[in-house]
Design an enzyme around this catalytic site. Structure first.
Site, PDB file in Angstrom:
ATOM      1  N   GLU A 139     -10.397  -9.503  -7.666  1.00 42.15           N
ATOM      2  CA  GLU A 139      -9.103  -9.572  -6.981  1.00 42.15           C
ATOM      3  C   GLU A 139      -8.868 -10.957  -6.404  1.00 42.15           C
ATOM      4  OE1 GLU A 139      -8.366  -5.690  -4.842  1.00 42.15           O
ATOM      5  OE2 GLU A 139     -10.420  -6.072  -4.236  1.00 42.15           O
ATOM      6  N   ARG A 162       1.615  -9.268  -0.644  1.00 39.50           N
ATOM      7  CA  ARG A 162       2.028  -8.154  -1.504  1.00 39.50           C
ATOM      8  C   ARG A 162       3.033  -7.211  -0.865  1.00 39.50           C
ATOM      9  NH1 ARG A 162      -3.608  -4.946  -2.352  1.00 39.50           N
ATOM     10  NH2 ARG A 162      -2.348  -3.138  -2.869  1.00 39.50           N
ATOM     11  N   ASN A 174      -3.072  -6.153  -7.974  1.00 38.87           N
ATOM     12  CA  ASN A 174      -2.194  -6.243  -6.794  1.00 38.87           C
ATOM     13  C   ASN A 174      -2.637  -7.399  -5.914  1.00 38.87           C
ATOM     14  OD1 ASN A 174      -1.347  -3.808  -7.829  1.00 38.87           O
ATOM     15  ND2 ASN A 174      -2.625  -2.615  -6.443  1.00 38.87           N
ATOM     16  N   ASP A 175      -3.923  -7.429  -5.616  1.00 40.12           N
ATOM     17  CA  ASP A 175      -4.419  -8.523  -4.782  1.00 40.12           C
ATOM     18  C   ASP A 175      -4.547  -9.819  -5.573  1.00 40.12           C
ATOM     19  OD1 ASP A 175      -4.624  -7.493  -2.192  1.00 40.12           O
ATOM     20  OD2 ASP A 175      -6.344  -6.288  -2.787  1.00 40.12           O
ATOM     21  N   CYS A 179      -7.330  -1.876 -12.627  1.00 39.71           N
ATOM     22  CA  CYS A 179      -6.928  -0.735 -11.794  1.00 39.71           C
ATOM     23  C   CYS A 179      -5.778  -1.086 -10.862  1.00 39.71           C
ATOM     24  CB  CYS A 179      -8.111  -0.179 -11.012  1.00 39.71           C
ATOM     25  SG  CYS A 179      -8.808  -1.353  -9.854  1.00 39.71           S
ATOM     26  N   ARG A 201     -14.934   3.272  -4.961  1.00 42.02           N
ATOM     27  CA  ARG A 201     -14.853   1.925  -4.385  1.00 42.02           C
ATOM     28  C   ARG A 201     -15.265   2.015  -2.921  1.00 42.02           C
ATOM     29  NH1 ARG A 201      -9.223  -1.177  -3.958  1.00 42.02           N
ATOM     30  NH2 ARG A 201      -8.814   0.344  -2.318  1.00 42.02           N
ATOM     31  N   ARG A 207     -10.035   5.250  -3.839  1.00 44.69           N
ATOM     32  CA  ARG A 207      -9.850   4.436  -2.626  1.00 44.69           C
ATOM     33  C   ARG A 207     -10.476   5.203  -1.464  1.00 44.69           C
ATOM     34  NH1 ARG A 207      -4.621   2.990  -5.304  1.00 44.69           N
ATOM     35  NH2 ARG A 207      -4.581   0.718  -5.420  1.00 44.69           N
ATOM     36  N   HIS A 212       0.827  -1.211   0.000  1.00 47.35           N
ATOM     37  CA  HIS A 212       0.000   0.000   0.000  1.00 47.35           C
ATOM     38  C   HIS A 212       0.861   1.261   0.000  1.00 47.35           C
ATOM     39  CE1 HIS A 212      -3.541  -2.356   0.340  1.00 47.35           C
ATOM     40  NE2 HIS A 212      -3.232  -2.833   1.522  1.00 47.35           N
TER      41      HIS A 212
HETATM   42  C1  PEP Z   1      -5.648  -4.119  -6.274  1.00 47.34           C
HETATM   43  O1  PEP Z   1      -5.715  -4.966  -5.389  1.00 47.34           O
HETATM   44  O2  PEP Z   1      -5.063  -4.293  -7.358  1.00 47.34           O
HETATM   45  C2  PEP Z   1      -6.276  -2.801  -6.067  1.00 47.34           C
HETATM   46  C3  PEP Z   1      -6.350  -1.905  -7.038  1.00 47.34           C
HETATM   47  O3  PEP Z   1      -6.746  -2.526  -4.820  1.00 47.34           O
HETATM   48  P1  PEP Z   1      -5.788  -2.092  -3.592  1.00 47.34           P
HETATM   49  O4  PEP Z   1      -4.395  -1.920  -4.117  1.00 47.34           O
HETATM   50  O5  PEP Z   1      -6.358  -0.826  -3.050  1.00 47.34           O
HETATM   51  O6  PEP Z   1      -5.914  -3.262  -2.668  1.00 47.34           O
HETATM   52 MG    MG Z   2      -7.093  -4.651  -3.747  1.00 51.11          MG
END
Ligand code: PEP
Ligand code: MG
Length: 803
Positions: free
Chosen positions: A694, A728, A717-718, A765, A598, A562, A455
């Protein structure tokens, strides 16, 4: 009459406990409900069933709830949240033991006692047993003479039992089923518990001192033998450490970074290969770590600093809620501490345990949690201050640092200010700290922990600040003011760069500036591939300011807002009006272009002090994203209401995070429909509803979601961390999370195939949307919208044009 509710993992156990209790009431009537087990044979607790039991037991005179362990307590708390305010006020969750407490409560309730009398009786349920068995206090044990093995050993470690070696002894002592005590025979100290780090460290044991060990309990002999072996063999220091003590990312009171000594080089945090070595003080070498946010930064090192804290003068809400509050803050602190993979932080965990008993006693005596914790920290720190050994005296700062960490979590205060001029150095950044970075002052960020999809990394990218992450704990030793050069695009950094290095970094910076300028001149043009396919390039934003930056960079939409930034680092949830004001300001910044809000994506990885979050062994696999919102329907309903209101004024998409099952999505949609209905006339014309993909299960079963989703947005990412089983934020697993993995690409293919069949558009995203290598593959799969950090919008449009 006061009603009783029994919450327990096993239905037969609950029934047996009730049978025993009613036997004691001798046939007098009793209002008693059971919410136990998931069915006759399955262990578990269910918040909905508990809520029904609470309503059934509520006669108007109050309800006392007796629970067994773990999730029983959490489910009962969730059930309370689901109740109407009026009923909730009559319910008390009692910490008493299930069986003894229930018996005491049943007798009291059947004889007409008030709710508080019943709860007090139940809470004191163990008193009879304790006095019968003569359970001694710790002081009695430690001060008294006891039978059991004992031994004396000369401490050979050159550092004596200083903090880190002391932590080793405490960890060893705790690993046995025995009560172990120590004293410094050389100084003639008193006995202390070997399970308490602060007590062992304050024995002042130096090299050559005689340490006396004694123990009782089933493994007493093994415990004594082990402590003697490690204390006498110099084994106290782990390979690679120098025993120089436990340290922290926070600075000493003089502002100077403390000397942490060598931490075992690359293996110390399991970080990436080739990262910083043992001593980085201006070594002039090129180090390679995680590329987190592109751009070159050159500037003096500036360490993260804590802002002063004010203790609010508020009364206690009662022992039970204040204790719960403290436990939650401690859980969050433990998560923060363990998120940094460095053995030296183990000592901090032990310190938390040491500080707790005094804080708890003060809370039970009527003080609020922050004041109680603060006093406990001050008194333990004062014990260190009073020592003659200068090294041990300096450890008081560690106690205060870890104490501060908990206090900030208790108060919902930001952990440290991030307004550093130069290159900011820190162990890691919380999402709120990263979001507060000021690009005008912070030239770059160099973090010991993290990976490019953590993050903190994402938020540095959002702020357009060059960053390198996962650089290893040695970066924390770099003195303030040392010149640092880093390239966030490649992950390279140099501490104390030579003139030649500086010239290389400056050349890279000027070349990147040229590319950026070319991209910026076309930022407001659409991104069209050479085959004529137009791709919408949106921005991921986490503040109103980000929205303005995104609009100025030509973002076609906000592909991901976010919204957790409105919820983080505060003591209570924002109300509907506050949320409306923020979402409206974002929509205004986008001037009529679509904004994808979101819903709250928090969990124990991004903890919120006001939403009860149990400690989870695996926060990323826990109650997170939509799961958390569904578990807190009131907070969720308020957010949906705020979104529905703004959707009447601007084109808004609602997006649910971390959806795993169709049922979750349907439940969320029902709540959204209710929110829309509360805003009055029918559904806003521009409102769209979609979900993030995700979780691999959702990608694989996309066809089942299409009836309920007007769009999908892939959170790579997730999705990557869940597909590759690679957390991550873990610097050691950075190589697994880098780039578009073939397995993730196949999930995106699967999703796009199912989505195309039902004409549902697919966006990306996650951070891969800005990855030059990944974008052609994502577009080939069928992705038609990308959403990236605001500063990267022009560059990503260029990437698309080159395809
Ligand atoms: C992701 O998981 O790719 C995402 C965009 O959400 P976040 O990074 O806020 O978990
Ligand atoms: Mg995510």
């Amino acid at each position: 009459m006061v009603g009783l509710v029994v919450v327990c993992h096993s239905r037969p156990l609950a029934r047996a406990a009730v049978a025993l209790a009613t036997e004691m009431t001798r046939g007098r009537p009793l209002t008693l409900e059971i919410a136990a087990g998931l069915d006759e044979d399955t262990y578990g607790t269910d918040a909905a069933a508990i809520m029904e039991a609470l309503i059934a037991a509520d006669t108007g005179d109050g309800v006392v709830v007796l629970m067994d362990l773990g999730s029983a307590v959490l489910s009962a708390e969730t059930a309370l949240e689901l109740l109407d305010d009026e009923v909730r006020e009559r319910v008390v969750l009692c910490p008493g033991p299930l069986v003894e407490g229930l018996v005491a409560a049943a007798v009291a309730a059947a004889s007409g006692a008030s709710r508080d009398e019943v709860a007090a009786e139940a809470a004191a349920g163990l008193a009879g047993k304790e006095s019968h068995l003569g359970v001694p206090s710790e002081d009695q044990i430690i001060g008294g003479t006891r039978e059991g093995p004992s031994a004396t050993v000369e401490v050979t470690d050159p550092h004596g039992l200083h903090a880190r070696p002391a932590a080793r002894v405490v960890t060893e002592a705790r690993s046995f089923d025995a009560r172990v005590e120590l004293r410094n025979a050389t100084t003639g100290s008193g006995w202390v518990s070997a399970s308490s780090l602060s007590k062992v460290a304050t024995l002042g044991v130096l090299q050559g001192h005689e340490l006396e060990v004694r123990a009782s309990g089933p493994q007493a002999q093994e415990a004594v033998d082990r402590i003697v072996a490690v204390a006498g063999s110099g084994e106290l220091i782990e390979p690679g450490g120098d025993g120089s003590g436990f340290s922290t990312e926070q600075r000493s009171s003089t502002g100077e970074p403390r000397d942490r000594g060598s931490l075992g080089e690359n293996e110390a945090g399991g970080g990436p290969q080739g990262r910083a070595g043992a001593d980085l003080r201006a070594d002039g070498a090129r180090h390679q770590a995680g590329p987190a946010s592109p751009g070159v930064a050159i500037g003096p090192a500036a360490h993260l600093r804590a802002a002063p804290l004010d203790l609010p003068d508020l009364p206690s809400l009662g022992a039970e809620p204040e204790l719960r509050r403290l436990e939650q803050a401690l859980d969050a602190a433990r998560r923060e501490i363990t998120s940094i993979p460095d053995p030296i932080f183990d000592a901090h965990l032990l310190l938390l345990d040491d500080l707790l008993p005094e804080a708890r006693t003060r809370i039970e005596q009527g003080a609020p949690a922050p004041q109680s914790w603060h006093r406990a920290v001050s008194s333990v720190a004062a014990q260190f201050d009073a020592l003659t050994d200068p090294y041990l005296r300096a450890r008081a700062a560690d106690v205060r640092a870890v104490g501060d960490q908990v206090l900030r979590l208790l108060l919902g205060a930001p952990a440290a200010t991030t307004t550093a001029d130069g290159v900011l150095l820190a162990a890691d950044l919380t999402p709120a700290q990263a979001a507060a970075l000021d690009p005008a002052r912070t030239a770059g960020v160099l973090l010991a922990a993290g990976s490019p999809t953590s993050h903190a990394a994402i938020l540095t990218r959002t702020r357009g600040i060059p960053a390198v992450v996962g650089a290893g704990p040695q970066v924390l030793d770099v003195p303030d003011g040392t010149l640092i050069a880093l390239d966030g695009g490649s992950g390279t950094f140099v501490v104390g760069p030579s003139g030649t290095d500086l010239a290389t970094f400056r050349a890279a910076a000027s070349q990147q500036a040229t590319v950026r300028e070319a991209a910026r001149s076309l930022a407001f043009e659409p991104a069209v591939t050479s085959a004529g396919v137009e791709i919408a390039v949106g921005a991921n934003i986490g503040s109103v300011e980000d929205a303005r930056v995104a609009a100025a960079n030509g973002a076609d939409l906000a592909g991901l807002v976010r919204t957790e930034f409105v919820f983080l680092d505060r003591a209570g949830a924002p109300d509907v009006d506050e949320q409306v004001a923020v979402y409206r300001a974002i929509a205004e910044a986008f001037g009529g272009r679509r904004v994808t809000l979101r819903t709250l994506d928090a969990g124990s990885d991004k903890p919120l002090p006001y939403l009860p979050a149990p400690a989870e062994a695996n926060p990323f696999l826990g109650v997170r994203g939509l799961r958390l919102s569904l578990a807190h329907p009131r907070v969720f309903a308020e957010q949906l209401l705020a979104i529905a209101r703004v959707a009447r004024e601007a084109p808004v998409s609602v997006m649910f995070p971390m959806v795993t099952t169709v049922d979750e999505l349907r439940r969320a949609r029902v709540m959204l429909d209710e929110a829309v209905a509360r805003t009055g006339s029918g559904r806003p014309a521009g409102l769209r509803v979609g979900m993030m993909v995700e979780v691999p299960a959702a990608a694989l079963r996309a066809a089942e979601f299409t009836p309920y989703a007007e769009f999908f947005s892939v959170g790579t990412n997730d999705l990557t961390q869940y597909t590759l089983a690679a957390e991550r934020g873990n610097a050691a697993l950075m190589s697994l999370s880098a780039g578009l993995d073939p397995a993730v690409a196949r999930l995106v293919d699967e999703l796009c195939r199912a989505a195309a069949a039902d004409r549902v558009p697919v966006a990306v995203c996650g951070e891969l949307a800005a990855d030059e290598q990944a974008v052609p593959r994502l577009l080939a799969a069928g992705v038609r919208q990308l959403s990236v950090a605001p500063a990267l919008v022009p560059l990503v449009k260029q990437t698309v044009r080159a395809i």
